[in-house]
Design a protein around this motif. Structure first.
Motif, PDB file in Angstrom:
ATOM      1  N   GLU A  95       0.873  -1.169  -0.035  1.00  0.00           N
ATOM      2  CA  GLU A  95      -0.025   0.077   0.032  1.00  0.00           C
ATOM      3  C   GLU A  95       1.048   1.138   0.245  1.00  0.00           C
ATOM      4  OE1 GLU A  95      -3.892  -0.567   2.527  1.00  0.00           O
ATOM      5  OE2 GLU A  95      -2.230  -1.395   3.558  1.00  0.00           O
ATOM      6  N   ARG A  96       0.475   2.121  -0.734  1.00  0.00           N
ATOM      7  CA  ARG A  96       1.399   3.408  -1.015  1.00  0.00           C
ATOM      8  C   ARG A  96       0.446   4.442  -0.836  1.00  0.00           C
ATOM      9  NH1 ARG A  96       4.452   3.144  -6.198  1.00  0.00           N
ATOM     10  NH2 ARG A  96       2.194   2.678  -7.267  1.00  0.00           N
ATOM     11  N   SER A  97       0.669   5.639   0.100  1.00  0.00           N
ATOM     12  CA  SER A  97      -0.168   6.609   0.140  1.00  0.00           C
ATOM     13  C   SER A  97      -0.113   7.616  -1.135  1.00  0.00           C
ATOM     14  CB  SER A  97       0.572   7.551   1.309  1.00  0.00           C
ATOM     15  OG  SER A  97      -0.188   8.455   1.541  1.00  0.00           O
ATOM     16  N   GLY A  98      -1.321   7.983  -1.514  1.00  0.00           N
ATOM     17  CA  GLY A  98      -1.671   8.420  -2.589  1.00  0.00           C
ATOM     18  C   GLY A  98      -1.298   7.689  -3.959  1.00  0.00           C
ATOM     19  N   LYS A  99      -1.141   6.673  -3.864  1.00  0.00           N
ATOM     20  CA  LYS A  99      -0.734   5.918  -5.400  1.00  0.00           C
ATOM     21  C   LYS A  99      -1.610   4.492  -4.999  1.00  0.00           C
ATOM     22  CE  LYS A  99       4.067   7.810  -6.018  1.00  0.00           C
ATOM     23  NZ  LYS A  99       5.288   7.522  -6.391  1.00  0.00           N
ATOM     24  N   LYS A 100      -1.301   3.778  -6.225  1.00  0.00           N
ATOM     25  CA  LYS A 100      -2.028   2.304  -6.425  1.00  0.00           C
ATOM     26  C   LYS A 100      -1.599   1.713  -5.508  1.00  0.00           C
ATOM     27  CE  LYS A 100      -3.057  -0.537 -10.151  1.00  0.00           C
ATOM     28  NZ  LYS A 100      -3.230  -0.918 -11.485  1.00  0.00           N
ATOM     29  N   THR A 101      -2.455   0.853  -4.811  1.00  0.00           N
ATOM     30  CA  THR A 101      -2.014  -0.513  -4.104  1.00  0.00           C
ATOM     31  C   THR A 101      -1.936  -1.542  -4.995  1.00  0.00           C
ATOM     32  OG1 THR A 101      -3.281   0.350  -2.011  1.00  0.00           O
ATOM     33  CG2 THR A 101      -2.790  -2.045  -2.291  1.00  0.00           C
ATOM     34  N   HIS A 102      -0.707  -2.298  -4.774  1.00  0.00           N
ATOM     35  CA  HIS A 102      -0.425  -3.364  -5.742  1.00  0.00           C
ATOM     36  C   HIS A 102      -0.739  -4.765  -4.863  1.00  0.00           C
ATOM     37  CE1 HIS A 102       0.925  -1.510  -9.531  1.00  0.00           C
ATOM     38  NE2 HIS A 102       1.683  -0.485  -8.688  1.00  0.00           N
ATOM     39  N   ILE A 103      -1.455  -5.618  -5.550  1.00  0.00           N
ATOM     40  CA  ILE A 103      -1.575  -6.996  -5.271  1.00  0.00           C
ATOM     41  C   ILE A 103      -0.734  -8.024  -5.883  1.00  0.00           C
ATOM     42  CG2 ILE A 103      -2.876  -8.882  -4.348  1.00  0.00           C
ATOM     43  CD1 ILE A 103      -5.315  -6.821  -3.666  1.00  0.00           C
TER      44      ILE A 103
END
Length: 137
Positions: free
Chosen positions: A61-69
């Motif tokens: 999870e990245r603040s203000g950016k896309k969460t990558h699974i």
């Protein structure tokens, strides 16, 4: 039963198999996604073998950016193949992986559990490389 925060199931022989921890959740588009639930759904398509686990799921999870699974696999599971398996299992599209990375073996701790810290570090490196490639484009 005692509430330990572990997730598990009874196998065909009646043995309790520990499959993860409840705390392994990420938020995607306002929805909480259970990483162990994704792994369990994927393992119906790519089950563990005598040689070990074939798939593992981690996220960043990245603040203000896309969460990558990310699906890590020893059998070159693609994002498309993983999404297809998850759709068949009834998993909402918002919970599907955005990345798939091959591994020679799913890393394990001395206890035999998946080493998610190592997977998270590898995923973080991959996301940094993706961001750099996007910046160059």
């Amino acid at each position: 039963w005692y509430k330990t925060g572990d997730l598990g199931y009874l196998d065909d022989d009646g043995n309790l198999v520990l499959a993860g921890r409840i705390k392994r959740f990420v938020k995607v588009a306002g929805e909480m996604v259970s990483l162990p639930a994704l792994e369990a759904a994927l393992r119906t398509q790519w089950p563990d073998t005598k040689d070990g686990k074939r798939v593992a799921v981690e996220a960043v999870e990245r603040s203000g950016k896309k969460t990558h699974i990310c699906v890590f696999s020893t059998c070159n599971v693609s994002v498309h193949a993983a999404s297809k398996a998850l759709l068949a299992a009834g998993v909402a599209a918002v919970q599907h992986p955005t990345l798939a990375l091959p591994v020679d073996a799913v890393p394990l701790l001395g206890t035999g559990k998946v080493d998610y810290k190592t997977l998270k570090a590898r995923l973080a490196d991959a996301v940094v490389a993706l961001d750099a490639a996007d910046d160059d484009a």
